[in-house]
Motif scaffolding. Structure first.
Motif, mmCIF file in Angstrom:
data_model
loop_
_atom_site.group_PDB
_atom_site.id
_atom_site.type_symbol
_atom_site.label_atom_id
_atom_site.label_comp_id
_atom_site.label_asym_id
_atom_site.label_seq_id
_atom_site.Cartn_x
_atom_site.Cartn_y
_atom_site.Cartn_z
ATOM 1 N N GLU A 57 -41.879 8.354 -26.633
ATOM 2 C CA GLU A 57 -40.811 7.414 -26.295
ATOM 3 C C GLU A 57 -39.852 7.217 -27.472
ATOM 4 O O GLU A 57 -38.660 7.003 -27.262
ATOM 5 N N THR A 58 -40.347 7.338 -28.686
ATOM 6 C CA THR A 58 -39.454 7.183 -29.834
ATOM 7 C C THR A 58 -38.406 8.303 -29.860
ATOM 8 O O THR A 58 -37.248 8.067 -30.217
ATOM 9 N N HIS A 59 -38.834 9.493 -29.454
ATOM 10 C CA HIS A 59 -37.905 10.623 -29.395
ATOM 11 C C HIS A 59 -36.843 10.369 -28.319
ATOM 12 O O HIS A 59 -35.646 10.591 -28.543
ATOM 13 N N ARG A 60 -37.260 9.885 -27.157
ATOM 14 C CA ARG A 60 -36.303 9.587 -26.077
ATOM 15 C C ARG A 60 -35.368 8.450 -26.486
ATOM 16 O O ARG A 60 -34.183 8.477 -26.175
ATOM 17 N N GLU A 61 -35.892 7.487 -27.198
ATOM 18 C CA GLU A 61 -35.072 6.370 -27.661
ATOM 19 C C GLU A 61 -33.990 6.879 -28.623
ATOM 20 O O GLU A 61 -32.837 6.451 -28.560
ATOM 21 N N ARG A 62 -34.369 7.792 -29.481
ATOM 22 C CA ARG A 62 -33.407 8.381 -30.418
ATOM 23 C C ARG A 62 -32.338 9.175 -29.660
ATOM 24 O O ARG A 62 -31.149 9.091 -29.975
ATOM 25 N N LEU A 63 -32.744 9.906 -28.629
ATOM 26 C CA LEU A 63 -31.779 10.655 -27.828
ATOM 27 C C LEU A 63 -30.838 9.720 -27.057
ATOM 28 O O LEU A 63 -29.638 9.993 -26.931
ATOM 29 N N ARG A 64 -31.372 8.605 -26.562
ATOM 30 C CA ARG A 64 -30.522 7.623 -25.878
ATOM 31 C C ARG A 64 -29.502 7.025 -26.851
ATOM 32 O O ARG A 64 -28.340 6.821 -26.502
ATOM 33 N N ALA A 65 -29.936 6.761 -28.061
ATOM 34 C CA ALA A 65 -29.024 6.216 -29.076
ATOM 35 C C ALA A 65 -27.945 7.242 -29.432
ATOM 36 O O ALA A 65 -26.773 6.869 -29.610
ATOM 37 N N GLN A 66 -28.313 8.503 -29.525
ATOM 38 C CA GLN A 66 -27.324 9.548 -29.814
ATOM 39 C C GLN A 66 -26.299 9.651 -28.686
ATOM 40 O O GLN A 66 -25.107 9.796 -28.931
ATOM 41 N N TYR A 67 -26.779 9.561 -27.446
ATOM 42 C CA TYR A 67 -25.854 9.614 -26.316
ATOM 43 C C TYR A 67 -24.914 8.408 -26.331
ATOM 44 O O TYR A 67 -23.708 8.546 -26.121
ATOM 45 N N ALA A 68 -25.456 7.235 -26.585
ATOM 46 C CA ALA A 68 -24.627 6.020 -26.617
ATOM 47 C C ALA A 68 -23.565 6.119 -27.711
ATOM 48 O O ALA A 68 -22.405 5.738 -27.508
ATOM 49 N N ALA A 69 -23.955 6.638 -28.870
ATOM 50 C CA ALA A 69 -22.994 6.803 -29.964
ATOM 51 C C ALA A 69 -21.913 7.808 -29.580
ATOM 52 O O ALA A 69 -20.718 7.578 -29.833
ATOM 53 N N ALA A 70 -22.312 8.906 -28.952
ATOM 54 C CA ALA A 70 -21.340 9.921 -28.524
ATOM 55 C C ALA A 70 -20.405 9.351 -27.454
ATOM 56 O O ALA A 70 -19.200 9.643 -27.455
ATOM 57 N N ASP A 71 -20.933 8.513 -26.584
ATOM 58 C CA ASP A 71 -20.112 7.894 -25.552
ATOM 59 C C ASP A 71 -19.089 6.938 -26.166
ATOM 60 O O ASP A 71 -17.937 6.877 -25.721
ATOM 61 N N ARG A 72 -19.494 6.193 -27.195
ATOM 62 C CA ARG A 72 -18.553 5.304 -27.891
ATOM 63 C C ARG A 72 -17.435 6.109 -28.552
ATOM 64 O O ARG A 72 -16.267 5.710 -28.528
ATOM 65 N N VAL A 73 -17.790 7.235 -29.148
ATOM 66 C CA VAL A 73 -16.784 8.090 -29.792
ATOM 67 C C VAL A 73 -15.789 8.603 -28.754
ATOM 68 O O VAL A 73 -14.577 8.610 -28.997
#
Length: 150
Positions: A57-73
């Protein structure tokens, strides 16, 4: 003759501003495309982990955070592109208006020449402005060799 020289100078500066606004819009379009691709890659990486059993789940959480950051950009770049398009449109309107008014020797053109001439006398030759870096998103001072004009 001085008014003609001023009109030629202003015409050249307006053309430079129009060209710079087009270049800024093209750069903003390119940066938006790059950020959309990065967001798509982040989404694909996140989707690949959804079907795999045993993913931490920590890996998925990191991927979700990366997606959210990319979406903000993407949202920031889209807003920057909208502003660049508005500025380019305004620059084209000003250039076209100046061209039509300057050739007719109207009072509006004379007033514009006077305003630009007075602004030029009070404007320093070098202007520092903050520009976001396309790669890091941080800002840095950039020195412009020409004064900003309308």
């Amino acid at each position: 003759m001085a008014a003609t020289r001023s009109a030629k100078t202003i015409r050249a500066e307006l053309a430079d501003a129009r060209d710079a606004s087009r270049t800024a819009r093209e750069l903003a379009e390119r940066e938006l495309r790059i950020s959309v691709v990065a967001r798509s890659r982040a989404a694909e990486a996140l989707e690949r982990t959804a079907a795999r059993p045993g993913v931490e789940e920590t890996h998925r959480e990191r991927l979700r955070a990366q997606y959210a950051a990319a979406d903000r950009v993407v949202a920031q770049r889209r807003a920057a592109l909208d502003k660049a398009r508005e500025f380019e449109s305004a620059a084209v309107v000003v250039v076209d208006a100046f061209e039509s008014e300057a050739t007719s020797a109207s009072p509006l053109a004379a007033a514009l020449l006077q305003v630009v001439g007075s602004k030029r006398a009070t404007t320093p030759r070098t202007v520092t402005r903050t520009v976001p870096s396309p790669r890091t998103g941080s800002t840095a001072g950039v020195r412009s060799p020409r004064p900003r004009t309308a």
